[in-house]
Design a protein around this motif. Sequence first.
Motif, PDB file in Angstrom:
ATOM      1  N   UNK A  39       0.991  -1.232   0.207  1.00 18.12           N
ATOM      2  CA  UNK A  39      -0.260   0.063  -0.105  1.00 18.12           C
ATOM      3  C   UNK A  39       0.896   1.457   0.016  1.00 18.12           C
ATOM      4  N   UNK A  40       2.219   1.008   0.223  1.00 20.61           N
ATOM      5  CA  UNK A  40       2.976   2.429   0.353  1.00 20.61           C
ATOM      6  C   UNK A  40       4.091   2.293  -0.657  1.00 20.61           C
ATOM      7  N   UNK A  41       4.604   1.123  -1.182  1.00 18.33           N
ATOM      8  CA  UNK A  41       5.539   1.173  -2.026  1.00 18.33           C
ATOM      9  C   UNK A  41       5.032   1.312  -3.528  1.00 18.33           C
ATOM     10  N   UNK A  42       3.832   0.632  -3.765  1.00 19.91           N
ATOM     11  CA  UNK A  42       3.147   0.556  -4.951  1.00 19.91           C
ATOM     12  C   UNK A  42       2.736   2.068  -5.462  1.00 19.91           C
ATOM     13  N   UNK A  43       2.119   2.989  -4.832  1.00 24.94           N
ATOM     14  CA  UNK A  43       2.254   4.208  -5.108  1.00 24.94           C
ATOM     15  C   UNK A  43       3.140   5.137  -5.307  1.00 24.94           C
ATOM     16  N   UNK A  44       4.235   4.652  -4.268  1.00 27.17           N
ATOM     17  CA  UNK A  44       5.510   5.348  -4.452  1.00 27.17           C
ATOM     18  C   UNK A  44       6.535   5.103  -5.649  1.00 27.17           C
ATOM     19  N   UNK A  45       6.283   4.046  -6.286  1.00 26.85           N
ATOM     20  CA  UNK A  45       6.919   3.385  -7.379  1.00 26.85           C
ATOM     21  C   UNK A  45       6.081   3.778  -8.660  1.00 26.85           C
ATOM     22  N   UNK A  46       4.783   3.748  -8.586  1.00 25.56           N
ATOM     23  CA  UNK A  46       4.010   3.792  -9.690  1.00 25.56           C
ATOM     24  C   UNK A  46       3.214   5.000  -9.860  1.00 25.56           C
ATOM     25  N   UNK A  47       2.910   5.616  -8.676  1.00 26.14           N
ATOM     26  CA  UNK A  47       1.826   6.702  -8.845  1.00 26.14           C
ATOM     27  C   UNK A  47       0.590   6.666  -8.647  1.00 26.14           C
ATOM     28  N   UNK A  48       0.384   5.165  -8.596  1.00 25.40           N
ATOM     29  CA  UNK A  48      -1.228   4.895  -8.617  1.00 25.40           C
ATOM     30  C   UNK A  48      -1.332   3.843  -7.287  1.00 25.40           C
ATOM     31  N   UNK A  49      -2.561   3.531  -6.797  1.00 23.07           N
ATOM     32  CA  UNK A  49      -2.980   2.628  -5.957  1.00 23.07           C
ATOM     33  C   UNK A  49      -3.048   1.322  -6.534  1.00 23.07           C
ATOM     34  N   UNK A 104      -3.768  22.492  -4.736  1.00 22.84           N
ATOM     35  CA  UNK A 104      -3.593  21.682  -3.567  1.00 22.84           C
ATOM     36  C   UNK A 104      -4.506  20.404  -3.772  1.00 22.84           C
ATOM     37  N   UNK A 105      -5.447  20.443  -4.513  1.00 27.11           N
ATOM     38  CA  UNK A 105      -6.571  19.251  -4.777  1.00 27.11           C
ATOM     39  C   UNK A 105      -5.649  18.363  -5.261  1.00 27.11           C
ATOM     40  N   UNK A 106      -4.542  18.332  -6.134  1.00 32.27           N
ATOM     41  CA  UNK A 106      -3.842  17.273  -6.676  1.00 32.27           C
ATOM     42  C   UNK A 106      -3.458  16.255  -5.540  1.00 32.27           C
ATOM     43  N   UNK A 107      -3.589  15.048  -5.724  1.00 34.18           N
ATOM     44  CA  UNK A 107      -3.203  14.143  -4.674  1.00 34.18           C
ATOM     45  C   UNK A 107      -1.793  13.750  -4.549  1.00 34.18           C
ATOM     46  N   UNK A 108      -0.822  14.428  -5.478  1.00 37.24           N
ATOM     47  CA  UNK A 108       0.620  14.082  -5.761  1.00 37.24           C
ATOM     48  C   UNK A 108       1.233  15.384  -6.090  1.00 37.24           C
ATOM     49  N   UNK A 109       1.831  15.663  -5.016  1.00 37.15           N
ATOM     50  CA  UNK A 109       2.825  17.149  -5.360  1.00 37.15           C
ATOM     51  C   UNK A 109       4.049  16.886  -5.024  1.00 37.15           C
ATOM     52  N   UNK A 110       5.048  17.244  -5.753  1.00 38.69           N
ATOM     53  CA  UNK A 110       6.444  17.319  -5.565  1.00 38.69           C
ATOM     54  C   UNK A 110       7.102  18.030  -4.248  1.00 38.69           C
ATOM     55  N   UNK A 111       7.946  17.275  -3.345  1.00 45.12           N
ATOM     56  CA  UNK A 111       8.143  18.054  -2.232  1.00 45.12           C
ATOM     57  C   UNK A 111       9.007  19.073  -2.385  1.00 45.12           C
ATOM     58  N   UNK A 112       9.433  19.168  -3.701  1.00 48.14           N
ATOM     59  CA  UNK A 112      10.210  20.189  -4.002  1.00 48.14           C
ATOM     60  C   UNK A 112       9.452  21.346  -4.621  1.00 48.14           C
TER      61      UNK A 112
END
Length: 345
Positions: A82-92, A323-331
């Motif tokens: 549940x953590x690694x799949x979104x981290x490496x693919x951008x999807x659940x 801010x409604x984007x579910x994925x925002x770069x930490x940079x």
Amino acid sequence: MMAKLQFPSLVKRHFQNDNVQHIPTEKTIKAIYDTFLEIGLVRDRERSGRPSVTTSKKLDESAEVLSNNSVGYNILGDGTPAQIIPMLTGMQEKELPSTLHRDKNGSFVNVYPFVWNKYRDQGYVTGYAEDGPNIGIWTLRLRGFNQTPTDHYMLPFYRLPVTKSFLYAQNSYCFGNQTSFELFLSYIRRFWTSYPTDNKFFFGFFKQYTHDDYSRGSLTDAPIFDLLRTLHKSGQLERTVFILMTDHGARFSAARRTPQGTIEERLPFMSFILPSSFRQKYPRAVNALRTNINRLTTPLDVHATLLSLLDMNEASSTNNVNVTQRAISLFNFDIIHIDFLPMQT
């Protein structure tokens, strides 16, 4: 096996049965075992002739390096996938094609849009290492890879019979004269030194010490420091964004049943080491990272961060983020567009 080192007399008898010429004393055997329990190493460190630096000082230095620690990094679900799949693919997982063992029409996980494919498309050498395929991210519930996912891939080593006989016996922590974690890191070290001038992407995931009991996590401290020191001495760390992370906190333990354990399970460790050249070239992005590590973030944001590293010129110049984007770069720093849904009465 390290478990047997608790009984030096048995180890000595084993050497005698194998007709070993130079048998260490029981005192030496016990010292090796005690050293492993203390620092996670069984071999002597390199020495320069001067007194060795204390482990506590080394770990303090590591802590200083790992100062960009995300205190708001939050899990998306239960368990590692549940953590690694979104981290490496951008999807659940539920948004991707089924790769479940029980699904007769399921695909292999190669169908996932892994971030390392994007790095490879831009000329990066890629690598992936994960121990314990019997409880692997992609093999426990999922069908695994039917093709090598990256240029360098460590899983075949862990499936060798000789590897299983050493590492998967009960309470075994050694492979030859190395601990299992030293062996794991040596693969990463060789990968990095084999391509000194090439762009590289590597994802490593080690779980043997902490999967069932995270009290052994301290055994990884000194080996991680040694890896960082090696990369620093070779100059590779100055060309590398190094992310040290965990997938989640304890899921099954007495500590997990406490309020503090519940918080720790949902807020795993996530830390960034940035080269000085990176900090000088992208000061705005670094300031954004320092701000965002105190905000609530998820593996989806880490995925966006990994993508932004492929084009930092664009990432560091982006001002408007919804801010409604579910994925925002930490940079990315400036969040100026917020859409609120009307309240339902």
